[in-house]
Write a protein that holds these residues in place. Structure first.
Motif, PDB file in Angstrom:
ATOM      1  N   ILE A   1      -3.497  10.168  -4.468  1.00  0.00           N
ATOM      2  CA  ILE A   1      -3.784   9.166  -4.706  1.00  0.00           C
ATOM      3  C   ILE A   1      -4.704   8.429  -2.752  1.00  0.00           C
ATOM      4  CG2 ILE A   1      -1.775   7.706  -3.537  1.00  0.00           C
ATOM      5  CD1 ILE A   1      -4.198   6.706  -7.305  1.00  0.00           C
ATOM      6  N   LEU A   2      -6.081   7.794  -3.831  1.00  0.00           N
ATOM      7  CA  LEU A   2      -6.189   7.040  -2.441  1.00  0.00           C
ATOM      8  C   LEU A   2      -6.193   5.285  -2.958  1.00  0.00           C
ATOM      9  CD1 LEU A   2      -9.759   7.353  -1.083  1.00  0.00           C
ATOM     10  CD2 LEU A   2      -9.297   5.399  -1.307  1.00  0.00           C
ATOM     11  N   VAL A   3      -5.954   4.700  -1.700  1.00  0.00           N
ATOM     12  CA  VAL A   3      -5.017   3.474  -1.594  1.00  0.00           C
ATOM     13  C   VAL A   3      -5.771   2.807  -1.338  1.00  0.00           C
ATOM     14  CG1 VAL A   3      -3.696   1.824  -1.463  1.00  0.00           C
ATOM     15  CG2 VAL A   3      -3.089   3.627  -2.649  1.00  0.00           C
ATOM     16  N   SER A   4      -6.532   1.504  -1.289  1.00  0.00           N
ATOM     17  CA  SER A   4      -7.708   0.429   0.034  1.00  0.00           C
ATOM     18  C   SER A   4      -7.477  -1.255  -0.330  1.00  0.00           C
ATOM     19  CB  SER A   4      -9.306   1.224  -0.014  1.00  0.00           C
ATOM     20  OG  SER A   4      -9.583   0.029   0.586  1.00  0.00           O
ATOM     21  N   ALA A   5      -6.899  -0.705   0.657  1.00  0.00           N
ATOM     22  CA  ALA A   5      -7.371  -3.226   0.595  1.00  0.00           C
ATOM     23  C   ALA A   5      -8.520  -4.092   1.735  1.00  0.00           C
ATOM     24  CB  ALA A   5      -5.841  -3.772   1.023  1.00  0.00           C
ATOM     25  N   THR A   6      -9.417  -2.739   1.686  1.00  0.00           N
ATOM     26  CA  THR A   6     -10.390  -3.122   2.585  1.00  0.00           C
ATOM     27  C   THR A   6     -11.580  -3.346   1.611  1.00  0.00           C
ATOM     28  OG1 THR A   6      -9.631  -1.497   3.815  1.00  0.00           O
ATOM     29  CG2 THR A   6      -9.009  -3.158   4.784  1.00  0.00           C
ATOM     30  N   THR A   7     -12.077  -2.176   1.477  1.00  0.00           N
ATOM     31  CA  THR A   7     -13.450  -1.499   0.422  1.00  0.00           C
ATOM     32  C   THR A   7     -13.215  -1.928  -0.833  1.00  0.00           C
ATOM     33  OG1 THR A   7     -12.946   0.352   1.861  1.00  0.00           O
ATOM     34  CG2 THR A   7     -14.407   0.890   0.317  1.00  0.00           C
TER      35      THR A   7
ATOM     36  N   HIS B   1      -6.216   4.065   2.856  1.00  0.00           N
ATOM     37  CA  HIS B   1      -7.772   3.708   4.186  1.00  0.00           C
ATOM     38  C   HIS B   1      -7.507   2.368   4.176  1.00  0.00           C
ATOM     39  CE1 HIS B   1     -12.136   4.368   4.375  1.00  0.00           C
ATOM     40  NE2 HIS B   1     -12.705   3.188   3.740  1.00  0.00           N
ATOM     41  N   LEU B   2      -7.960   1.842   5.448  1.00  0.00           N
ATOM     42  CA  LEU B   2      -7.892   0.225   5.798  1.00  0.00           C
ATOM     43  C   LEU B   2      -9.029   0.165   6.843  1.00  0.00           C
ATOM     44  CD1 LEU B   2      -4.096   0.495   6.624  1.00  0.00           C
ATOM     45  CD2 LEU B   2      -5.058  -0.334   4.701  1.00  0.00           C
ATOM     46  N   VAL B   3     -10.301   0.336   6.418  1.00  0.00           N
ATOM     47  CA  VAL B   3     -11.295   0.146   6.924  1.00  0.00           C
ATOM     48  C   VAL B   3     -11.990  -0.188   5.686  1.00  0.00           C
ATOM     49  CG1 VAL B   3     -10.859   1.691   9.454  1.00  0.00           C
ATOM     50  CG2 VAL B   3     -12.264   2.958   7.361  1.00  0.00           C
ATOM     51  N   PRO B   4     -13.241  -1.293   6.439  1.00  0.00           N
ATOM     52  CA  PRO B   4     -13.584  -1.428   5.807  1.00  0.00           C
ATOM     53  C   PRO B   4     -15.356  -1.471   6.031  1.00  0.00           C
ATOM     54  CG  PRO B   4     -14.718  -2.818   7.768  1.00  0.00           C
ATOM     55  CD  PRO B   4     -13.413  -1.269   7.719  1.00  0.00           C
ATOM     56  N   ALA B   5     -15.241   0.213   4.933  1.00  0.00           N
ATOM     57  CA  ALA B   5     -15.858   0.534   5.109  1.00  0.00           C
ATOM     58  C   ALA B   5     -16.006   2.322   3.947  1.00  0.00           C
ATOM     59  CB  ALA B   5     -16.042   1.747   5.715  1.00  0.00           C
ATOM     60  N   ALA B   6     -16.826   3.162   3.304  1.00  0.00           N
ATOM     61  CA  ALA B   6     -16.501   3.985   2.481  1.00  0.00           C
ATOM     62  C   ALA B   6     -15.528   4.669   2.596  1.00  0.00           C
ATOM     63  CB  ALA B   6     -18.318   3.954   1.345  1.00  0.00           C
ATOM     64  N   PRO B   7     -14.780   5.181   1.970  1.00  0.00           N
ATOM     65  CA  PRO B   7     -13.693   6.383   2.337  1.00  0.00           C
ATOM     66  C   PRO B   7     -14.442   8.041   2.094  1.00  0.00           C
ATOM     67  CG  PRO B   7     -13.256   6.392   0.160  1.00  0.00           C
ATOM     68  CD  PRO B   7     -14.160   4.921   0.119  1.00  0.00           C
TER      69      PRO B   7
ATOM     70  N   SER C   1      -9.094   6.099  -7.974  1.00  0.00           N
ATOM     71  CA  SER C   1      -8.727   5.165  -6.392  1.00  0.00           C
ATOM     72  C   SER C   1      -7.418   3.775  -6.959  1.00  0.00           C
ATOM     73  CB  SER C   1      -9.727   4.766  -5.573  1.00  0.00           C
ATOM     74  OG  SER C   1     -10.161   6.555  -5.352  1.00  0.00           O
ATOM     75  N   VAL C   2      -7.444   3.355  -6.008  1.00  0.00           N
ATOM     76  CA  VAL C   2      -6.501   2.110  -6.237  1.00  0.00           C
ATOM     77  C   VAL C   2      -7.099   0.658  -5.124  1.00  0.00           C
ATOM     78  CG1 VAL C   2      -4.184   0.556  -6.544  1.00  0.00           C
ATOM     79  CG2 VAL C   2      -4.766   2.888  -7.403  1.00  0.00           C
ATOM     80  N   HIS C   3      -7.320  -0.249  -5.451  1.00  0.00           N
ATOM     81  CA  HIS C   3      -7.743  -0.867  -4.785  1.00  0.00           C
ATOM     82  C   HIS C   3      -7.320  -2.303  -5.353  1.00  0.00           C
ATOM     83  CE1 HIS C   3      -9.977  -4.208  -2.555  1.00  0.00           C
ATOM     84  NE2 HIS C   3     -10.042  -4.912  -3.820  1.00  0.00           N
ATOM     85  N   PHE C   4      -6.739  -3.343  -4.130  1.00  0.00           N
ATOM     86  CA  PHE C   4      -5.376  -3.891  -4.493  1.00  0.00           C
ATOM     87  C   PHE C   4      -5.733  -5.165  -3.527  1.00  0.00           C
ATOM     88  CE2 PHE C   4      -3.434  -2.115  -0.936  1.00  0.00           C
ATOM     89  CZ  PHE C   4      -2.476  -2.733  -0.615  1.00  0.00           C
ATOM     90  N   ILE C   5      -5.539  -6.370  -3.985  1.00  0.00           N
ATOM     91  CA  ILE C   5      -5.711  -7.528  -2.993  1.00  0.00           C
ATOM     92  C   ILE C   5      -4.213  -7.654  -2.632  1.00  0.00           C
ATOM     93  CG2 ILE C   5      -6.174  -9.809  -2.874  1.00  0.00           C
ATOM     94  CD1 ILE C   5      -7.882  -9.211  -4.592  1.00  0.00           C
ATOM     95  N   VAL C   6      -3.511  -8.544  -1.732  1.00  0.00           N
ATOM     96  CA  VAL C   6      -2.063  -8.290  -1.109  1.00  0.00           C
ATOM     97  C   VAL C   6      -1.123  -9.482  -1.930  1.00  0.00           C
ATOM     98  CG1 VAL C   6      -2.681  -9.397   0.660  1.00  0.00           C
ATOM     99  CG2 VAL C   6      -0.135  -8.720   0.849  1.00  0.00           C
ATOM    100  N   ARG C   7      -0.560  -8.817  -2.313  1.00  0.00           N
ATOM    101  CA  ARG C   7       0.536 -10.129  -3.494  1.00  0.00           C
ATOM    102  C   ARG C   7       1.293 -10.842  -2.815  1.00  0.00           C
ATOM    103  NH1 ARG C   7       2.573  -6.915  -5.748  1.00  0.00           N
ATOM    104  NH2 ARG C   7       4.752  -6.936  -5.058  1.00  0.00           N
TER     105      ARG C   7
ATOM    106  N   ALA D   1       0.581  -1.204  -0.163  1.00  0.00           N
ATOM    107  CA  ALA D   1       0.758   0.367  -0.291  1.00  0.00           C
ATOM    108  C   ALA D   1       0.648   1.303   0.384  1.00  0.00           C
ATOM    109  CB  ALA D   1      -1.307   0.241   1.167  1.00  0.00           C
ATOM    110  N   VAL D   2       2.033   0.889   1.028  1.00  0.00           N
ATOM    111  CA  VAL D   2       2.313   2.227   1.075  1.00  0.00           C
ATOM    112  C   VAL D   2       3.330   2.342   0.116  1.00  0.00           C
ATOM    113  CG1 VAL D   2       4.732   3.433   2.087  1.00  0.00           C
ATOM    114  CG2 VAL D   2       2.673   2.786   3.358  1.00  0.00           C
ATOM    115  N   PHE D   3       4.214   1.837  -0.457  1.00  0.00           N
ATOM    116  CA  PHE D   3       5.640   2.315  -1.810  1.00  0.00           C
ATOM    117  C   PHE D   3       5.060   1.857  -2.774  1.00  0.00           C
ATOM    118  CE2 PHE D   3       8.024   1.018   2.129  1.00  0.00           C
ATOM    119  CZ  PHE D   3       8.048   2.232   2.327  1.00  0.00           C
ATOM    120  N   GLU D   4       3.964   0.378  -3.201  1.00  0.00           N
ATOM    121  CA  GLU D   4       3.860   0.354  -4.554  1.00  0.00           C
ATOM    122  C   GLU D   4       2.419   0.817  -5.053  1.00  0.00           C
ATOM    123  OE1 GLU D   4       2.175  -4.045  -6.790  1.00  0.00           O
ATOM    124  OE2 GLU D   4       3.865  -4.085  -5.300  1.00  0.00           O
ATOM    125  N   HIS D   5       1.923   1.041  -4.413  1.00  0.00           N
ATOM    126  CA  HIS D   5       0.656   1.950  -4.930  1.00  0.00           C
ATOM    127  C   HIS D   5       0.584   3.127  -4.364  1.00  0.00           C
ATOM    128  CE1 HIS D   5      -0.951  -2.073  -6.236  1.00  0.00           C
ATOM    129  NE2 HIS D   5      -0.938  -2.690  -4.603  1.00  0.00           N
ATOM    130  N   ALA D   6       0.629   3.831  -3.030  1.00  0.00           N
ATOM    131  CA  ALA D   6       0.726   5.290  -2.934  1.00  0.00           C
ATOM    132  C   ALA D   6       2.585   5.640  -3.383  1.00  0.00           C
ATOM    133  CB  ALA D   6       0.741   5.371  -1.346  1.00  0.00           C
TER     134      ALA D   6
END
Length: 288
Positions: A214-220, A197-203, A229-235, A122-127
């Protein structure tokens, strides 16, 4: 050998034969695994369309342990698996194993793979956080605590938004400013370059992004995020995990563990998590 298996969505402790590694696999004596919220979703069948499972299924995605067979016997390693770590012994693909430095407690290393990799990416690759950036991290659970530390390490100015019980954790992780969830509106904040954004709700805080931020989220889910925005699944990335471990060994990043519980209490840990009573990262330790 004891293992915790899911059968018809119920966690059950079974005694089964020790697993036998196949080609390209090694046997690990498990030192620790962890609870991850995604495993509750797996057990409840909520992720069936994404991660189909054959039941009974042995739980445990994070693993730290020692190699128990072959020419690498005794080596301390950590990995992210697709299950099987909630047991005394686990089988793991050899190419997923990352050595644990001698200065890092082996049990504690189990708290890194999923939460640490998610924060790192989240911090380095996407944001793409770098020195001088202003970063808002919304949610300071297990992932957010690493994200705060990594963004601070990158040289960013970090604002963290946390629930009341996580305010202290956010400060200890190194956030320059900590706000209670619900108190952001009305607070005088400068625009930010990245919102993680790391909570399971709309930002709720996208308006704080500067133009080009940039807005990055792995939870929403992506359909609940603003355009761009960027939604990603951890690799699962061994290089990223090794880099995290190096920072831990150097004392730059601290592994944050909220509780240590016996593996025999896994069902109770799931129940506490679903009731909202499980703070931070919980380690689960085999008792054998």
């Amino acid at each position: 050998m004891h293992e915790h298996r899911v059968e018809q969505r119920v966690i059950r402790l079974d005694r089964i034969p020790r697993p036998v590694p196949g080609p390209g696999e090694v046997l690990l004596r498990v030192a620790a695994t962890t609870f991850n919220p995604s495993e509750a979703g797996l057990r409840q069948g909520l992720l069936r369309s994404i991660v189909p499972l054959a039941l009974p299924y042995t739980m445990g995605l994070d693993v730290a342990g020692t190699v128990a067979d072959g020419d690498r016997t005794g080596r301390r390693v950590v990995a992210r698996l697709d299950g099987g770590a909630a047991a005394d012994y686990a089988v793991a693909p050899a190419d997923l194993l990352v050595p644990v430095p001698d200065t890092v407690a082996l049990e504690d290393a189990a708290a890194l793979p999923i939460a640490g990799l998610t924060a790192w990416q989240a911090v380095f690759e996407h944001a793409k956080v770098t020195a001088g950036h202003r970063v808002l991290i919304n949610g300071v659970g297990a992932i957010g605590r690493y994200a705060v530390q990594l963004a601070r390490h990158a040289g960013a100015h970090v604002v963290a938004v946390a629930t009341p019980r996580n305010l202290t954790a956010a400060r200890e992780a190194g956030a320059h400013r900590v706000l209670a969830a619900g108190a952001v509106t009305g607070a005088r904040l400068e625009p930010v370059d990245a919102l993680i954004h790391l909570v399971p709700a709309a930002p709720e805080h996208a308006a704080l992004l500067r133009p080009g931020g940039i807005l990055v989220s792995a939870t929403t889910p992506a359909d609940q995020l603003p355009p761009g925005s960027v939604h990603f699944i951890v690799r699962n990335d061994t290089a990223d995990l090794a880099a995290m471990l190096a920072l831990v060994a150097a004392g730059t990043i601290r592994i944050d563990i909220a509780a240590r519980r016996p593996l025999t209490g896994l069902a109770a840990v799931h129940a506490e998590a679903e009731a909202g009573h499980l703070p931070g990262k919980t380690l689960l330790l085999p008792t054998a």
